[in-house]
Design a protein around this motif. Structure first.
Motif, PDB file in Angstrom:
ATOM      1  N   LYS A   5       0.575 -11.433   0.541  1.00 20.80           N
ATOM      2  CA  LYS A   5       1.460 -10.965   1.603  1.00 20.80           C
ATOM      3  C   LYS A   5       1.417  -9.443   1.550  1.00 20.80           C
ATOM      4  CE  LYS A   5       4.493 -15.009   1.344  1.00 20.80           C
ATOM      5  NZ  LYS A   5       5.883 -15.487   1.147  1.00 20.80           N
ATOM      6  N   ILE A   6       0.963  -8.813   2.615  1.00 16.45           N
ATOM      7  CA  ILE A   6       0.553  -7.416   2.568  1.00 16.45           C
ATOM      8  C   ILE A   6       1.392  -6.569   3.517  1.00 16.45           C
ATOM      9  CG2 ILE A   6      -1.430  -5.866   2.788  1.00 16.45           C
ATOM     10  CD1 ILE A   6      -3.205  -8.414   2.562  1.00 16.45           C
ATOM     11  N   THR A   7       1.840  -5.422   3.024  1.00 16.95           N
ATOM     12  CA  THR A   7       2.543  -4.439   3.853  1.00 16.95           C
ATOM     13  C   THR A   7       2.232  -3.056   3.312  1.00 16.95           C
ATOM     14  OG1 THR A   7       4.672  -3.895   4.876  1.00 16.95           O
ATOM     15  CG2 THR A   7       4.695  -4.411   2.533  1.00 16.95           C
ATOM     16  N   ALA A   8       2.850  -2.028   3.891  1.00 17.58           N
ATOM     17  CA  ALA A   8       2.625  -0.649   3.472  1.00 17.58           C
ATOM     18  C   ALA A   8       3.939   0.101   3.470  1.00 17.58           C
ATOM     19  CB  ALA A   8       1.617   0.039   4.393  1.00 17.58           C
ATOM     20  N   SER A   9       3.992   1.182   2.702  1.00 15.40           N
ATOM     21  CA  SER A   9       5.208   1.994   2.655  1.00 15.40           C
ATOM     22  C   SER A   9       5.267   2.956   3.834  1.00 15.40           C
ATOM     23  CB  SER A   9       5.278   2.771   1.342  1.00 15.40           C
ATOM     24  OG  SER A   9       4.152   3.636   1.208  1.00 15.40           O
ATOM     25  N   THR A  10       4.151   3.598   4.161  1.00 20.90           N
ATOM     26  CA  THR A  10       4.123   4.566   5.264  1.00 20.90           C
ATOM     27  C   THR A  10       2.833   4.416   6.068  1.00 20.90           C
ATOM     28  OG1 THR A  10       3.213   6.238   3.746  1.00 20.90           O
ATOM     29  CG2 THR A  10       5.601   6.258   4.110  1.00 20.90           C
ATOM     30  N   MET A  11       1.748   5.024   5.571  1.00 22.04           N
ATOM     31  CA  MET A  11       0.483   5.050   6.301  1.00 22.04           C
ATOM     32  C   MET A  11      -0.186   3.684   6.332  1.00 22.04           C
ATOM     33  SD  MET A  11       0.030   8.128   7.409  1.00 22.04           S
ATOM     34  CE  MET A  11      -1.715   8.165   7.761  1.00 22.04           C
ATOM     35  N   MET A  12      -0.929   3.432   7.403  1.00 23.72           N
ATOM     36  CA  MET A  12      -1.696   2.193   7.490  1.00 23.72           C
ATOM     37  C   MET A  12      -2.903   2.272   6.561  1.00 23.72           C
ATOM     38  SD  MET A  12      -3.300   0.253  10.828  1.00 23.72           S
ATOM     39  CE  MET A  12      -4.585   1.453  11.169  1.00 23.72           C
ATOM     40  N   ASN A  13      -3.122   1.224   5.802  1.00 27.51           N
ATOM     41  CA  ASN A  13      -4.267   1.125   4.912  1.00 27.51           C
ATOM     42  C   ASN A  13      -4.971  -0.206   5.150  1.00 27.51           C
ATOM     43  OD1 ASN A  13      -4.502   3.396   2.688  1.00 27.51           O
ATOM     44  ND2 ASN A  13      -2.322   3.082   3.050  1.00 27.51           N
ATOM     45  N   SER A  14      -6.031  -0.433   4.413  1.00 26.18           N
ATOM     46  CA  SER A  14      -6.764  -1.685   4.533  1.00 26.18           C
ATOM     47  C   SER A  14      -7.039  -2.232   3.135  1.00 26.18           C
ATOM     48  CB  SER A  14      -8.085  -1.472   5.282  1.00 26.18           C
ATOM     49  OG  SER A  14      -8.797  -2.693   5.376  1.00 26.18           O
ATOM     50  N   PHE A  15      -6.501  -3.407   2.848  1.00 25.54           N
ATOM     51  CA  PHE A  15      -6.659  -4.069   1.550  1.00 25.54           C
ATOM     52  C   PHE A  15      -8.017  -4.767   1.515  1.00 25.54           C
ATOM     53  CE2 PHE A  15      -5.881  -7.974  -1.024  1.00 25.54           C
ATOM     54  CZ  PHE A  15      -5.686  -7.356  -2.249  1.00 25.54           C
ATOM     55  N   PHE A  16      -8.874  -4.379   0.564  1.00 29.31           N
ATOM     56  CA  PHE A  16     -10.251  -4.890   0.580  1.00 29.31           C
ATOM     57  C   PHE A  16     -10.771  -5.078  -0.840  1.00 29.31           C
ATOM     58  CE2 PHE A  16     -14.874  -4.080   2.153  1.00 29.31           C
ATOM     59  CZ  PHE A  16     -15.099  -5.447   2.194  1.00 29.31           C
ATOM     60  N   ALA A  54       0.851  -1.183   0.000  1.00 27.49           N
ATOM     61  CA  ALA A  54       0.000   0.000   0.000  1.00 27.49           C
ATOM     62  C   ALA A  54       0.890   1.237   0.000  1.00 27.49           C
ATOM     63  CB  ALA A  54      -0.913  -0.001   1.229  1.00 27.49           C
ATOM     64  N   LEU A  55       0.851   1.982  -1.104  1.00 30.68           N
ATOM     65  CA  LEU A  55       1.636   3.203  -1.243  1.00 30.68           C
ATOM     66  C   LEU A  55       0.722   4.415  -1.053  1.00 30.68           C
ATOM     67  CD1 LEU A  55       3.670   2.177  -4.427  1.00 30.68           C
ATOM     68  CD2 LEU A  55       4.433   2.044  -2.051  1.00 30.68           C
ATOM     69  N   ASP A  56       1.303   5.599  -1.061  1.00 27.80           N
ATOM     70  CA  ASP A  56       0.522   6.844  -0.980  1.00 27.80           C
ATOM     71  C   ASP A  56       0.343   7.411  -2.389  1.00 27.80           C
ATOM     72  OD1 ASP A  56       0.591   6.647   1.810  1.00 27.80           O
ATOM     73  OD2 ASP A  56       2.412   7.852   1.938  1.00 27.80           O
ATOM     74  N   PHE A  86       1.414  -4.330  -6.757  1.00 26.92           N
ATOM     75  CA  PHE A  86       1.264  -5.784  -6.677  1.00 26.92           C
ATOM     76  C   PHE A  86       2.468  -6.441  -7.347  1.00 26.92           C
ATOM     77  CE2 PHE A  86      -3.046  -3.970  -6.963  1.00 26.92           C
ATOM     78  CZ  PHE A  86      -3.550  -4.386  -5.738  1.00 26.92           C
ATOM     79  N   ILE A  87       3.173  -7.258  -6.579  1.00 21.15           N
ATOM     80  CA  ILE A  87       4.354  -7.952  -7.079  1.00 21.15           C
ATOM     81  C   ILE A  87       4.054  -9.445  -7.149  1.00 21.15           C
ATOM     82  CG2 ILE A  87       6.788  -8.465  -6.670  1.00 21.15           C
ATOM     83  CD1 ILE A  87       6.968  -5.859  -5.082  1.00 21.15           C
ATOM     84  N   TYR A  88       4.343 -10.035  -8.311  1.00 17.73           N
ATOM     85  CA  TYR A  88       4.188 -11.480  -8.504  1.00 17.73           C
ATOM     86  C   TYR A  88       5.585 -12.093  -8.473  1.00 17.73           C
ATOM     87  CZ  TYR A  88      -0.552 -10.363 -10.176  1.00 17.73           C
ATOM     88  OH  TYR A  88      -1.844  -9.906 -10.290  1.00 17.73           O
ATOM     89  N   PRO A  89       6.054 -12.540  -7.311  1.00 16.05           N
ATOM     90  CA  PRO A  89       7.453 -12.988  -7.196  1.00 16.05           C
ATOM     91  C   PRO A  89       7.790 -14.189  -8.066  1.00 16.05           C
ATOM     92  CG  PRO A  89       6.194 -13.552  -5.226  1.00 16.05           C
ATOM     93  CD  PRO A  89       5.318 -12.672  -6.045  1.00 16.05           C
ATOM     94  N   GLU A  90       6.865 -15.115  -8.229  1.00 20.15           N
ATOM     95  CA  GLU A  90       7.157 -16.305  -9.024  1.00 20.15           C
ATOM     96  C   GLU A  90       7.144 -15.993 -10.517  1.00 20.15           C
ATOM     97  OE1 GLU A  90       4.328 -19.192  -7.803  1.00 20.15           O
ATOM     98  OE2 GLU A  90       5.158 -19.409  -5.789  1.00 20.15           O
ATOM     99  N   GLU A  91       6.312 -15.053 -10.928  1.00 21.27           N
ATOM    100  CA  GLU A  91       6.258 -14.658 -12.332  1.00 21.27           C
ATOM    101  C   GLU A  91       7.300 -13.595 -12.650  1.00 21.27           C
ATOM    102  OE1 GLU A  91       3.657 -15.065 -10.403  1.00 21.27           O
ATOM    103  OE2 GLU A  91       2.774 -16.852 -11.355  1.00 21.27           O
ATOM    104  N   GLY A  92       7.817 -12.904 -11.613  1.00 17.79           N
ATOM    105  CA  GLY A  92       8.830 -11.885 -11.814  1.00 17.79           C
ATOM    106  C   GLY A  92       8.309 -10.591 -12.401  1.00 17.79           C
ATOM    107  N   ILE A  93       7.017 -10.300 -12.207  1.00 17.76           N
ATOM    108  CA  ILE A  93       6.415  -9.084 -12.750  1.00 17.76           C
ATOM    109  C   ILE A  93       5.752  -8.297 -11.625  1.00 17.76           C
ATOM    110  CG2 ILE A  93       6.017 -10.140 -15.011  1.00 17.76           C
ATOM    111  CD1 ILE A  93       3.074 -10.513 -14.192  1.00 17.76           C
ATOM    112  N   ALA A  94       5.307  -7.087 -11.945  1.00 14.22           N
ATOM    113  CA  ALA A  94       4.615  -6.259 -10.960  1.00 14.22           C
ATOM    114  C   ALA A  94       3.664  -5.311 -11.685  1.00 14.22           C
ATOM    115  CB  ALA A  94       5.611  -5.476 -10.111  1.00 14.22           C
TER     116      ALA A  94
END
Length: 358
Positions: free
Chosen positions: A173-184, A142-144, A149-157
């Motif tokens: 697998k979910i994280t954020a760059s700065t602010m807290m967000n909610s993936f929905f 989650a960016l500002d 979205f990164i597909y590690p096995e496919e090597g694309i984003a």
């Protein structure tokens, strides 16, 4: 003309207009396309029905008692000395108690079965998970104010575009760059929070091909309203074609490209990257995308070994030069703990052994 003399059709007109407006709404949460979201919908319906077993009779009896024992009804029995009834007490206490027990058991079972960290054991009701199917892994950042979205096995984003094959489990697998967000994604599963320096997970599956809405359900600043993306459910062949097209037509998502991408922006268009640095998501998660910043996991490893002592208080770096190199000289510089490199230790006793200096 008084309101009592208005034609009945005119009185009902506002209600008809309201029903027409509500008819244009699509309750995605109550009509999902993914198995996890369907189970969550069933939980909402069952819980509501159990509670209505008490709520509806109470409302009806309240109205009945108010009407039957109104002051003008002289035929109602008046007994000011009445104070107890075993039957009434039994009904009043046992019925809610049974409902609470049922809700508690239901909540306990579904809380464990629908745990977002729990890998799926089925792709739909009555369809067990095939043993030869491997979940699709998607790293979500989650960016500002956009989604990466990164597909590690496919090597694309991608940015603001998520694609997955139908009837194949997805591990987010979910994280954020700065602010807290909610993936929905309402049609897929419930919301899961994205927090900087932390990894949350969600296991889900989409069962019907289509285009669905995804967004942040947690306010995170000025661009929050437009922090939306499209989620495409495709059959396996179309998904593979999309992956191939992205590999052929996208750019490279390096650390420097990510640092520019991570700068706050609104209403970002869809972007695709044909190649992604292999350890980019791990660096984002550990907040060490900048080459001279110490990763959180390394900090924790040092702390576990007793820390760096007094010398560690001087190990501070700045990202001023990094910002100049990226063309961001006008933005405020930040200070943080710098990276630490140690010589290789063949005994394996060092904290950061064999680390390559950055």
């Amino acid at each position: 003309m008084s309101s009592s003399k208005l034609p009945r059709r005119l009185i009902l007109l506002p209600f008809v207009a309201l029903l027409a407006l509500l008819g244009g709404c699509k309750a995605v949460v109550m009509s999902p396309s993914g198995d996890i979201a369907m189970q969550q919908r069933d939980l909402i319906i069952i819980s509501t029905a159990l509670m209505l077993i008490i709520i509806i009779p109470v409302i009806i009896l309240t109205l009945v008692f108010a009407w039957r024992y109104r002051a003008s009804n002289t035929n109602a029995t008046y007994d000011p000395e009445w104070h107890h009834s075993t039957v009434v007490e039994l009904v009043v206490w046992s019925a809610p108690l049974l409902i609470i027990i049922a809700l508690g058991a239901l909540t306990w079972v579904t809380t464990h079965r629908l745990d977002p960290y729990r890998p799926l054991d089925r792709i739909a009701e009555g369809h067990e998970l095939p043993t030869n199917v491997k979940p699709l892994t998607v790293d979500v950042v989650a960016l500002d104010w956009k989604w990466l979205f990164i597909y590690p096995e496919e090597g694309i984003a991608t940015v603001n575009e998520l694609v997955a094959p139908v009837n194949r489990p997805i591990q987010f697998k979910i994280t954020a760059s700065t602010m807290m967000n909610s993936f929905f994604i309402p049609a897929l599963a419930g919301q899961v929070y994205a927090m900087a320096g932390m990894e949350t997970q969600l296991h889900a599956v989409i069962n019907t091909a289509g285009v669905y809405e995804g967004f942040s359900a947690n306010y995170s600043g000025a661009g929050f309203s437009d922090m939306r993306f499209k989620f495409y459910g495709m059959n396996t062949a179309d998904f593979n074609n999309w992956v191939q097209q992205t590999r052929e037509g996208g750019g490279d998502l390096t650390r420097e490209v990510y640092l520019k991408l991570a700068q706050p922006s609104e209403k970002d268009p869809v972007r695709r990257y044909a190649k992604v640095d292999a350890d980019l998501f791990d660096a984002i998660l550990n907040r060490c995308v900048e080459s001279n910043r110490m990763c959180l996991k390394d900090m924790m490893a040092i702390d576990e070994k007793g820390g760096l002592g007094k010398s560690g208080t001087y190990n501070v770096a700045t990202d001023a030069s990094t910002r100049v190199r990226l063309g961001l000289a006008g933005t405020p510089a930040r200070n943080y703990v710098g990276a630490v490199c140690t010589p290789a230790n063949p005994t394996g006793s060092g904290v950061l052994d064999d680390r390559v200096p950055l």
